[in-house]
Structure formats: C-alpha cells, structure tokens
Design a protein around this motif. Structure first.
Motif, PDB file in Angstrom:
ATOM      1  N   PRO A 231      31.294  54.322 -20.509  1.00  0.00           N
ATOM      2  CA  PRO A 231      30.534  55.559 -20.728  1.00  0.00           C
ATOM      3  C   PRO A 231      29.134  55.350 -21.279  1.00  0.00           C
ATOM      4  N   VAL A 232      28.864  54.197 -21.908  1.00  0.00           N
ATOM      5  CA  VAL A 232      27.513  53.938 -22.428  1.00  0.00           C
ATOM      6  C   VAL A 232      26.821  52.834 -21.636  1.00  0.00           C
ATOM      7  N   GLY A 233      27.353  52.504 -20.449  1.00  0.00           N
ATOM      8  CA  GLY A 233      26.683  51.605 -19.534  1.00  0.00           C
ATOM      9  C   GLY A 233      26.834  50.130 -19.813  1.00  0.00           C
ATOM     10  N   ILE A 234      27.792  49.743 -20.653  1.00  0.00           N
ATOM     11  CA  ILE A 234      28.004  48.329 -20.965  1.00  0.00           C
ATOM     12  C   ILE A 234      29.052  47.766 -20.008  1.00  0.00           C
ATOM     13  N   THR A 235      28.667  46.810 -19.195  1.00  0.00           N
ATOM     14  CA  THR A 235      29.580  46.264 -18.183  1.00  0.00           C
ATOM     15  C   THR A 235      29.855  44.774 -18.350  1.00  0.00           C
ATOM     16  N   ARG A 236      29.096  44.066 -19.196  1.00  0.00           N
ATOM     17  CA  ARG A 236      29.260  42.619 -19.326  1.00  0.00           C
ATOM     18  C   ARG A 236      30.403  42.212 -20.238  1.00  0.00           C
ATOM     19  N   MET A 237      30.719  43.029 -21.216  1.00  0.00           N
ATOM     20  CA  MET A 237      31.656  42.615 -22.252  1.00  0.00           C
ATOM     21  C   MET A 237      33.073  42.500 -21.712  1.00  0.00           C
ATOM     22  N   ARG A 238      33.754  41.474 -22.177  1.00  0.00           N
ATOM     23  CA  ARG A 238      35.142  41.217 -21.775  1.00  0.00           C
ATOM     24  C   ARG A 238      35.804  40.362 -22.843  1.00  0.00           C
ATOM     25  N   LEU A 239      37.109  40.222 -22.760  1.00  0.00           N
ATOM     26  CA  LEU A 239      37.819  39.354 -23.693  1.00  0.00           C
ATOM     27  C   LEU A 239      37.587  37.900 -23.313  1.00  0.00           C
ATOM     28  N   GLY A 240      37.440  37.048 -24.332  1.00  0.00           N
ATOM     29  CA  GLY A 240      37.146  35.643 -24.114  1.00  0.00           C
ATOM     30  C   GLY A 240      38.383  34.828 -23.779  1.00  0.00           C
ATOM     31  N   ARG A 241      38.140  33.607 -23.344  1.00  0.00           N
ATOM     32  CA  ARG A 241      39.189  32.654 -23.004  1.00  0.00           C
ATOM     33  C   ARG A 241      39.112  31.447 -23.929  1.00  0.00           C
ATOM     34  N   SER A 242      40.157  30.651 -23.945  1.00  0.00           N
ATOM     35  CA  SER A 242      40.252  29.562 -24.915  1.00  0.00           C
ATOM     36  C   SER A 242      39.489  28.308 -24.520  1.00  0.00           C
ATOM     37  N   LEU A 243      39.483  27.959 -23.246  1.00  0.00           N
ATOM     38  CA  LEU A 243      38.977  26.659 -22.814  1.00  0.00           C
ATOM     39  C   LEU A 243      37.610  26.764 -22.156  1.00  0.00           C
ATOM     40  N   GLN A 244      36.818  25.722 -22.273  1.00  0.00           N
ATOM     41  CA  GLN A 244      35.494  25.723 -21.673  1.00  0.00           C
ATOM     42  C   GLN A 244      35.559  25.834 -20.161  1.00  0.00           C
ATOM     43  N   THR A 245      36.611  25.303 -19.558  1.00  0.00           N
ATOM     44  CA  THR A 245      36.762  25.385 -18.107  1.00  0.00           C
ATOM     45  C   THR A 245      37.172  26.769 -17.638  1.00  0.00           C
ATOM     46  N   GLU A 246      37.510  27.675 -18.575  1.00  0.00           N
ATOM     47  CA  GLU A 246      37.932  29.026 -18.211  1.00  0.00           C
ATOM     48  C   GLU A 246      36.791  30.042 -18.287  1.00  0.00           C
ATOM     49  N   ILE A 247      35.685  29.665 -18.903  1.00  0.00           N
ATOM     50  CA  ILE A 247      34.614  30.640 -19.095  1.00  0.00           C
ATOM     51  C   ILE A 247      33.592  30.548 -17.975  1.00  0.00           C
TER      52      ILE A 247
END
Length: 412
Positions: A231-247
């Motif tokens: 509703p406020v136009g934020i689309t980038r935010m998401r829950l993070g992952r544990s490993l560097q190969t997952e991001i």
C-alpha cells in the motif's frame, strides 16, 4: 544457471585497503545535507566498514539516499566469487531488529480490521499449554509488543540462538523451526510475571509473527507485503535467507571475524557466523527482513499520521506508554520502537544487530527521519557501533536549511 544465479560481473575486485568511506557514492548529496554525509564517512572509515547506506527524509519527502562502498557477489550454484558490486541506495541489507516495528504495525492492522484484540492471550491464539507456568495465560498481544511477556534472555538465554540446544533437548534434527522453539520455551517457566517489567525479547516478537500468520490465514511474510508494504509502494523488502548462496545479487555480503557450528544442517561444519551460524527464517518477525535505507524511511512514514496502512487510533495505541517500564530518561518501549516525548510530539528510534549487521533508524522532531545500514557490527577489538545514534543526531541537528527536491520517485 540456477534460479538465483547472476551473470559474471564486469567490475574489478575491491582493493583490500579500500573501505566504504574511501569510495565514491552512487548518488549526489544535497549541499544542505553534506554535514550528514561527512559524519557517515568518518564513522564508517573509523570502523573499516565495506558496505553502508543512509537515507534521510523530512515531512514525507526523501531528501538524501546514498550507498557507500561495494559488496561481494557469489555464484549461488558453486559459491565461487563473481566479483564486486557498488552499493546503491536500493541495495538490500539485513535490517535485524528494525523488523520489530514492521511486525507491530502488522499486529495493529489486524486489530484495526477487527481480527485481533490487544488483550487476547497468546495461549488462546496459538493453542499453547500453560502447564509449565500458569502465568503464561497472562501474556497478551500488547505485552508481547511492549516486551512485557515474562522472558529474560539474560536469565534463560535467547531461544532464537539456541538451535543446537533445542534440537538436542527435543531430539529433533537441524534445522529447527518455530514450532520446536515454541515447544522448548513453553515447557519452561517464565522468568518474571508478565506485565511486571520490560525486558527486551526476540522470542516475544517471534510469537507475534506466528499470531499474525494464524489470524490472517497468510504467511507472516505475505501478510506484511500485501497489507503493509504494497500500500505504500515498497516492493523490495522480503525475508532474508541464511546462506550467501541463497541471497540475490542485490543484497550485500556480511562481514564477521567469528565462526561457529552451522545450525542449518547436522553436518557440524564450522561456518562464518553470518552464513549458517543462525537461522534467518526463524528470525522473521523479530529480525528477519532485508531492505534498503530508503525502504525503511518510507515505511517510517506509516507512523506519521493516518494513511493506507494505519489510522490515527492504531498509531496512538502502538506508541502508547506501557503499564510499566518507563525509564529514568522518560523513554519507553512501544510497538517495536523506543519512544520519548520531545515536548511537541514523540521521537522514536531503534537499532538492530546480528553477526555481520548493524542498523539504526530514527524519527525525530520537525518531521525528520533517517536510517543507516551497515554490513558488519562491533566485535572484540573493534570500535563500538552504538554511537551512530548521537553521530547522526548531531549531524541532523547541524542542518540549517533543508533541500526541497523530493527523491522519492527515483526509488518507488
């Protein structure tokens, strides 16, 4: 390439001696706010920080958004280094406990929509047994939001960081999930009577995430994205992952000199602490989001007044003084914010910290807000990070004239 793979990068390796303070920024700094940029550069130079961001807003307009330094990107299939990317104002960082006011806003949205009451007990909402401690029935949604639930991480240790202990005690395999953490904690007595004092609790906010999912019928992440962020136009935010190969290639790498035994599997492998030393999916509602500084100042505007996410009543209830726990300085813990009256309104602020991450956000007088994100935190033998609060406070206070150009359309 795998689903998260990125192509090889045509940028050179970052020199070993370079830090964010010595590299060019991706955005020009308004002359009126040069004092803030100077303070940031000094702060990150003193700490050898490789990746950083700051965003500043005033009265609903984003006025400054800067990415400092570069970050490493790896191939998600092989783990091989692909190169370095410049930090942009929209590059993603783990935001740690800046997740808490997001969770509290989600709770208040459910209350606002008539789907939840702040007086509802956690035992009823999540079907928890109070056999180990009858006082658990006194833990309400509001007390969870205000850190009055009865858990003291200095006494019983923070269960969000006890994966090996919990797996061993319950005889379940790694990685453990929320259900295992709740089973482990619920089988033990509370550390103090609910409502009797304020003690910061990651576990309490993890429970709020489970309540949001249960009451909304969506996952915690989906509810926040649909009802609060979109509703406020934020689309980038998401829950993070544990490993560097997952991001993704849009998220910084996290720096730490510490290693520990992995919690994401039963291999016993020793890993860099930010990558498998803790379980990011379990941190979700208390510290699991990734986002940018511009996202955080944009979301902070939700608390400025009635809007598409919260009405005035919801904002007031979220920031209200608790039944106990007001400090000698007059501050208190509201819903995911530290709060203090400034005479004409309320100042709110919060920091976040986990291995490889330090973050800070504040909303102060005159409608000014700012957020700073870093890809490391203080460790033994390194300078402290907590002084970012007074450093930025002094810099913002030194601004004599504010720019009028609104950068918001560049990022949203």
């Amino acid at each position: 390439m795998g689903a998260g793979a990125v192509p090889a990068l045509a940028v050179g390796a970052l020199p070993a001696t370079a830090t964010a303070a010595s590299l060019p920024t991706l955005n020009s700094v308004p002359p009126e706010l040069k004092v803030i940029d100077t303070a940031m550069r000094k702060y990150i130079a003193e700490r050898g920080i490789k990746s950083a961001q700051i965003a500043v807003a005033r009265r609903g307009k984003i006025l400054m958004a800067v990415g400092y330094g570069r970050y490493a990107v790896v191939n998600p299939d092989t783990g091989a280094a692909l190169g370095q990317m410049p930090v942009r104002p929209t590059t993603l960082f783990r935001i740690a406990s800046l997740s808490k006011h997001i969770t509290s806003a989600a709770v208040m949205r459910l209350v606002q929509d008539g789907k939840l009451k702040l007086s509802d007990p956690v035992t009823t909402l999540l079907g928890l047994s109070a056999t180990a401690d009858p006082r658990l029935k006194q833990v309400t949604v509001l007390r969870l939001m205000q850190n009055l639930g009865g858990w003291d991480r200095e006494v019983s240790k923070d269960p969000l960081w006890l994966d090996h202990t919990i797996a061993s005690t319950l005889k379940v395999p790694l990685p453990i999930g929320h259900d295992a953490i709740i089973r482990y904690v619920t089988a033990r007595p509370l550390d103090f009577a609910p409502g009797s004092k304020m003690v910061y609790s990651n576990y309490g906010y993890m429970l709020l995430g489970r309540i949001i999912a249960r009451v909304s019928g969506m996952s915690y992440e989906a509810y926040v994205q649909r009802k609060l962020l979109a509703p406020v136009g934020i689309t980038r935010m998401r829950l993070g992952r544990s490993l560097q190969t997952e991001i993704s290639s849009r998220e910084v790498d996290y720096q730490s000199g510490y290693t520990t035994k992995t919690v994401v599997d039963a291999s016993g492998k020793v890993v860099p602490f930010p990558y498998g030393g803790f379980n990011m999916p379990n941190q979700d509602a208390n510290g699991g989001w990734v986002g940018s500084a511009v996202d955080l100042v944009k979301f902070g505007m939700v608390f400025d007044g009635p809007g598409p996410v919260l009405n005035a009543t919801s904002i007031g209830r979220l920031l209200a003084k608790p039944e106990t726990g007001v400090t000698a300085s007059g501050s208190w813990y509201g819903g995911g914010w530290w709060v203090r009256s400034n005479g004409t309104g309320l100042n709110t602020w919060h920091n976040g910290s986990m291995p490889g991450t330090y973050t800070f956000v504040a909303r102060v007088q005159n409608g000014v807000s700012y957020c700073a994100l870093f890809n490391r935190r203080a460790e033994e033998g390194t300078p402290e990070f907590e002084s970012i609060d007074p450093v930025l406070g002094r810099a913002v206070g030194a601004v004599t004239r504010w720019p009028t150009t609104d950068l918001t359309p560049r990022f949203f």
